[in-house]
Design a protein around this motif. Sequence first.
Motif, PDB file in Angstrom:
ATOM      1  N   GLU A 101       0.850  -1.196   0.000  1.00  0.00           N
ATOM      2  CA  GLU A 101       0.000   0.000   0.000  1.00  0.00           C
ATOM      3  C   GLU A 101       0.884   1.243   0.000  1.00  0.00           C
ATOM      4  O   GLU A 101       1.636   1.463   0.949  1.00  0.00           O
ATOM      5  CB  GLU A 101      -0.897   0.025   1.233  1.00  0.00           C
ATOM      6  N   PRO A 102       0.806   2.088  -1.033  1.00  0.00           N
ATOM      7  CA  PRO A 102       1.621   3.312  -1.035  1.00  0.00           C
ATOM      8  C   PRO A 102       1.102   4.295   0.006  1.00  0.00           C
ATOM      9  O   PRO A 102      -0.102   4.349   0.279  1.00  0.00           O
ATOM     10  CB  PRO A 102       1.443   3.863  -2.452  1.00  0.00           C
ATOM     11  N   PRO A 103       2.002   5.056   0.630  1.00  0.00           N
ATOM     12  CA  PRO A 103       1.544   6.008   1.641  1.00  0.00           C
ATOM     13  C   PRO A 103       0.708   7.116   1.011  1.00  0.00           C
ATOM     14  O   PRO A 103       0.951   7.528  -0.124  1.00  0.00           O
ATOM     15  CB  PRO A 103       2.845   6.556   2.234  1.00  0.00           C
ATOM     16  N   LYS A 104      -0.279   7.583   1.760  1.00  0.00           N
ATOM     17  CA  LYS A 104      -1.106   8.670   1.267  1.00  0.00           C
ATOM     18  C   LYS A 104      -0.275   9.949   1.200  1.00  0.00           C
ATOM     19  O   LYS A 104       0.452  10.257   2.142  1.00  0.00           O
ATOM     20  CB  LYS A 104      -2.294   8.901   2.211  1.00  0.00           C
ATOM     21  N   PRO A 105      -0.358  10.696   0.107  1.00  0.00           N
ATOM     22  CA  PRO A 105       0.414  11.943   0.040  1.00  0.00           C
ATOM     23  C   PRO A 105      -0.156  12.969   1.024  1.00  0.00           C
ATOM     24  O   PRO A 105      -1.372  13.076   1.206  1.00  0.00           O
ATOM     25  CB  PRO A 105       0.229  12.400  -1.408  1.00  0.00           C
ATOM     26  N   ARG A 106       0.727  13.701   1.652  1.00  0.00           N
ATOM     27  CA  ARG A 106       0.308  14.700   2.626  1.00  0.00           C
ATOM     28  C   ARG A 106      -0.260  15.904   1.897  1.00  0.00           C
ATOM     29  O   ARG A 106       0.330  16.404   0.938  1.00  0.00           O
ATOM     30  CB  ARG A 106       1.496  15.139   3.481  1.00  0.00           C
TER      31      ARG A 106
END
Length: 140
Positions: A101-106
Amino acid sequence: MIYVTDDIRIDEKEIEESFVTASGPGGQNVNKVASAVQLRFNVAANWSIPWDVKMRLSRLAGRRMTTDGVLVIHAQRFRDQSRNRADALDRLVALIRQAVEPPKPRIATRPTKGSVRRRLETKSHRSAVKRTRSSPVDEE
């Protein structure tokens, strides 16, 4: 073959398991039976895991990842070896799935006007409190 996701597969031959005596409860059995499992998986040599997932996996694994790119999972939660083997394998699969799962962009946000006003009021109040503590200045 262990299917982690549609694209990522792990061959059982790539996983090395060793059995050691566990610490903790178990009575005399804990001293006699090697029920704890130490699972070793060479992430760097696996061909089905993409490079970006390997980087996230190494960050998630922390101290469990060696400098050579080998992920070490130690499972001793249960008293019997078969359940510890299944637990170690489940934890490996869960860790890889979490790394997929790619991290959610801030999303950059700004503070509200009310929070800025309250922060400045608190600062000025604190400044006034500290100013009253200082010794009075002689005015001639």
